[in-house]
Design an enzyme around this catalytic site. Structure first.
Site, PDB file in Angstrom:
ATOM      1  N   SER A  68     -17.338  -4.211 -10.368  1.00 26.47           N
ATOM      2  CA  SER A  68     -16.779  -3.209 -11.278  1.00 26.47           C
ATOM      3  C   SER A  68     -17.637  -3.220 -12.528  1.00 26.47           C
ATOM      4  CB  SER A  68     -15.348  -3.615 -11.652  1.00 26.47           C
ATOM      5  OG  SER A  68     -14.906  -2.859 -12.771  1.00 26.47           O
ATOM      6  N   TYR A  87      -8.822  -9.477 -14.743  1.00 26.83           N
ATOM      7  CA  TYR A  87      -9.676  -8.667 -13.862  1.00 26.83           C
ATOM      8  C   TYR A  87     -11.141  -8.829 -14.247  1.00 26.83           C
ATOM      9  CZ  TYR A  87     -11.268  -4.474 -11.336  1.00 26.83           C
ATOM     10  OH  TYR A  87     -11.907  -3.598 -10.490  1.00 26.83           O
TER      11      TYR A  87
HETATM   12  N1  NAD Z   1     -10.056   1.846  -8.498  1.00 31.43           N
HETATM   13  C1  NAD Z   1     -10.990   1.728  -9.456  1.00 31.43           C
HETATM   14  O1  NAD Z   1     -11.007   2.470 -10.459  1.00 31.43           O
HETATM   15  C2  NAD Z   1     -12.080   0.698  -9.293  1.00 31.43           C
HETATM   16  C3  NAD Z   1     -13.153   0.719 -10.193  1.00 31.43           C
HETATM   17  C4  NAD Z   1     -14.179  -0.225 -10.061  1.00 31.43           C
HETATM   18  C5  NAD Z   1     -14.098  -1.167  -9.041  1.00 31.43           C
HETATM   19  N2  NAD Z   1     -13.055  -1.167  -8.177  1.00 31.43           N
HETATM   20  C6  NAD Z   1     -13.011  -2.179  -7.123  1.00 31.43           C
HETATM   21  O2  NAD Z   1     -13.093  -1.534  -5.875  1.00 31.43           O
HETATM   22  C7  NAD Z   1     -12.370  -2.270  -4.888  1.00 31.43           C
HETATM   23  C8  NAD Z   1     -11.386  -1.356  -4.162  1.00 31.43           C
HETATM   24  O3  NAD Z   1     -10.551  -0.746  -5.110  1.00 31.43           O
HETATM   25  P1  NAD Z   1      -9.403   0.293  -4.704  1.00 31.43           P
HETATM   26  O4  NAD Z   1      -9.139   1.117  -5.908  1.00 31.43           O
HETATM   27  O5  NAD Z   1      -9.727   0.970  -3.413  1.00 31.43           O
HETATM   28  O6  NAD Z   1      -8.170  -0.743  -4.516  1.00 31.43           O
HETATM   29  P2  NAD Z   1      -6.909  -0.728  -3.532  1.00 31.43           P
HETATM   30  O7  NAD Z   1      -5.880  -1.614  -4.157  1.00 31.43           O
HETATM   31  O8  NAD Z   1      -6.499   0.658  -3.207  1.00 31.43           O
HETATM   32  O9  NAD Z   1      -7.479  -1.401  -2.215  1.00 31.43           O
HETATM   33  C9  NAD Z   1      -7.752  -2.769  -2.146  1.00 31.43           C
HETATM   34  C10 NAD Z   1      -7.642  -3.211  -0.709  1.00 31.43           C
HETATM   35  O10 NAD Z   1      -7.777  -4.644  -0.702  1.00 31.43           O
HETATM   36  C11 NAD Z   1      -6.741  -5.184   0.096  1.00 31.43           C
HETATM   37  N3  NAD Z   1      -6.403  -6.531  -0.371  1.00 31.43           N
HETATM   38  C12 NAD Z   1      -5.831  -6.888  -1.548  1.00 31.43           C
HETATM   39  N4  NAD Z   1      -5.638  -8.214  -1.574  1.00 31.43           N
HETATM   40  C13 NAD Z   1      -6.098  -8.694  -0.401  1.00 31.43           C
HETATM   41  C14 NAD Z   1      -6.164  -9.990   0.165  1.00 31.43           C
HETATM   42  N5  NAD Z   1      -5.689 -11.059  -0.495  1.00 31.43           N
HETATM   43  N6  NAD Z   1      -6.697 -10.138   1.399  1.00 31.43           N
HETATM   44  C15 NAD Z   1      -7.154  -9.049   2.078  1.00 31.43           C
HETATM   45  N7  NAD Z   1      -7.122  -7.800   1.603  1.00 31.43           N
HETATM   46  C16 NAD Z   1      -6.596  -7.635   0.372  1.00 31.43           C
HETATM   47  C17 NAD Z   1      -5.560  -4.226  -0.081  1.00 31.43           C
HETATM   48  O11 NAD Z   1      -4.618  -4.369   0.972  1.00 31.43           O
HETATM   49  C18 NAD Z   1      -6.279  -2.896  -0.072  1.00 31.43           C
HETATM   50  O12 NAD Z   1      -6.459  -2.386   1.244  1.00 31.43           O
HETATM   51  C19 NAD Z   1     -11.729  -3.449  -5.634  1.00 31.43           C
HETATM   52  O13 NAD Z   1     -12.529  -4.590  -5.503  1.00 31.43           O
HETATM   53  C20 NAD Z   1     -11.718  -2.966  -7.064  1.00 31.43           C
HETATM   54  O14 NAD Z   1     -11.704  -4.057  -7.982  1.00 31.43           O
HETATM   55  C21 NAD Z   1     -12.037  -0.249  -8.274  1.00 31.43           C
END
Ligand code: NAD
Length: 261
Positions: free
Chosen positions: A143, A156
């Site tokens: 991120s 985070y």
């Molecule tokens: N959404 C944003 O704005 C954003 C921005 C920058 C980075 N990110 C990063 O991108 C990635 C995905 O984000 P997203 O928005 O799709 O999130 P999300 O919460 O929609 O999806 C995350 C996925 O990880 C799975 N997960 C969570 N804990 C877990 C565990 N202990 N074991 C196995 N699976 C697990 C969840 O079930 C889910 O399918 C993350 O690493 C997040 O930090 C997100």
């Protein structure tokens, strides 16, 4: 025909939103895709869709990335089914935003456990297979909060900063084995449920109405839009390919110019 059809990619946290999109994109690129997630029902649906709509194989695996035994079992299951692992995309992540003075230890621990320890466990187990093969790519979805501190996001941001150190250290351990390790630092995925879930807390920290938050975050970006799933997928496909053959230990920003170091 893609030249990736004998290659196997695991997407840890591949069952929804960004991870789901990355699973489909890797399938489109010809990889056999392992959709590994805590949420087995969603992971199974994504794997089903891949087998129906893309000309490749898929496997759903239930895993808690923060659980050592479960991660070891996942890698064993993938080996039994496909006998190799070419790409690990570590996408699993959790986020909760609170001001430091009311930040619960349990929330801190859950973010460190999933975002950082989960990355360590998955990378370590997959690395064993890749070292044996003499090839592989590990890609962490980090991120922009892994590069610059983030207000009300101590847990985070710290867990994501730790991921940069882990990526660099893994890259050093694995370079001699033909395994590359890189991170992708996306900007805000404004339409994602994760970002949307943070809006009440962000409205509070900025002192604005909830329906103004997205606009404020767009305005912070020189390119004046949020990051899309496809922006991230393009970087994943690049890192996984031979086009990035001389890149390891990098943490590349995909932020529309918002972060430049
Ligand atoms: N959404 C944003 O704005 C954003 C921005 C920058 C980075 N990110 C990063 O991108 C990635 C995905 O984000 P997203 O928005 O799709 O999130 P999300 O919460 O929609 O999806 C995350 C996925 O990880 C799975 N997960 C969570 N804990 C877990 C565990 N202990 N074991 C196995 N699976 C697990 C969840 O079930 C889910 O399918 C993350 O690493 C997040 O930090 C997100």
């Amino acid at each position: 025909m893609s030249n990736n059809q004998d290659q196997v990619a695991i997407v840890a946290g591949g069952a929804q939103n960004l991870g789901e999109h990355l699973s489909y994109r890797l399938a489109k690129e010809g990889y056999k895709v392992v959709v590994a997630d805590l949420n087995f029902d969603n992971a199974s649906q994504v794997a089903e869709t891949i087998m129906q709509d893309y000309d490749t194989d898929a496997l759903a695996v239930e895993v808690d990335v923060a659980n050592e035994e479960k991660v070891t079992a996942m890698v064993e299951q993938v080996r039994e089914r496909f006998d190799r692992i070419d790409v690990l995309v570590f996408n699993a992540g959790v986020a909760k935003s609170t001001k430091i003075t009311s930040f619960e230890l349990a929330d801190w621990q859950s973010m460190v456990n999933v975002n950082l320890t989960g990355y360590f466990l998955c990378a370590r187990e997959v690395a064993k297979v890749m070292v044996e093969q003499g090839s592989g790519n590990i890609i962490q979805i980090n991120s922009k909060s892994g590069k610059v501190g983030s207000k009300h996001n101590a847990g985070y941001s710290s867990s994501k900063f730790g991921g940069v150190g882990l990526t660099q250290s893994l890259a050093l351990d694995l370079a001699e084995h033909g395994v590359r390790v890189n991170s992708i630092m996306p900007g805000n995925l404004l339409k994602s449920p994760m970002f949307q879930s943070l809006i009440p807390s962000y409205a509070k920290k900025l002192g604005i109405a909830e329906d103004e938050v997205e606009k404020v975050y767009e305005e912070k970006v020189p390119m004046k839009r949020g990051c899309s799933y496809e922006d991230v997928a393009n970087a994943v496909v690049f890192y996984a390919s031979d086009q990035a053959a001389y890149m390891t230990g990098q943490s590349i920003n995909v932020t529309g110019g918002q972060v430049m170091h």
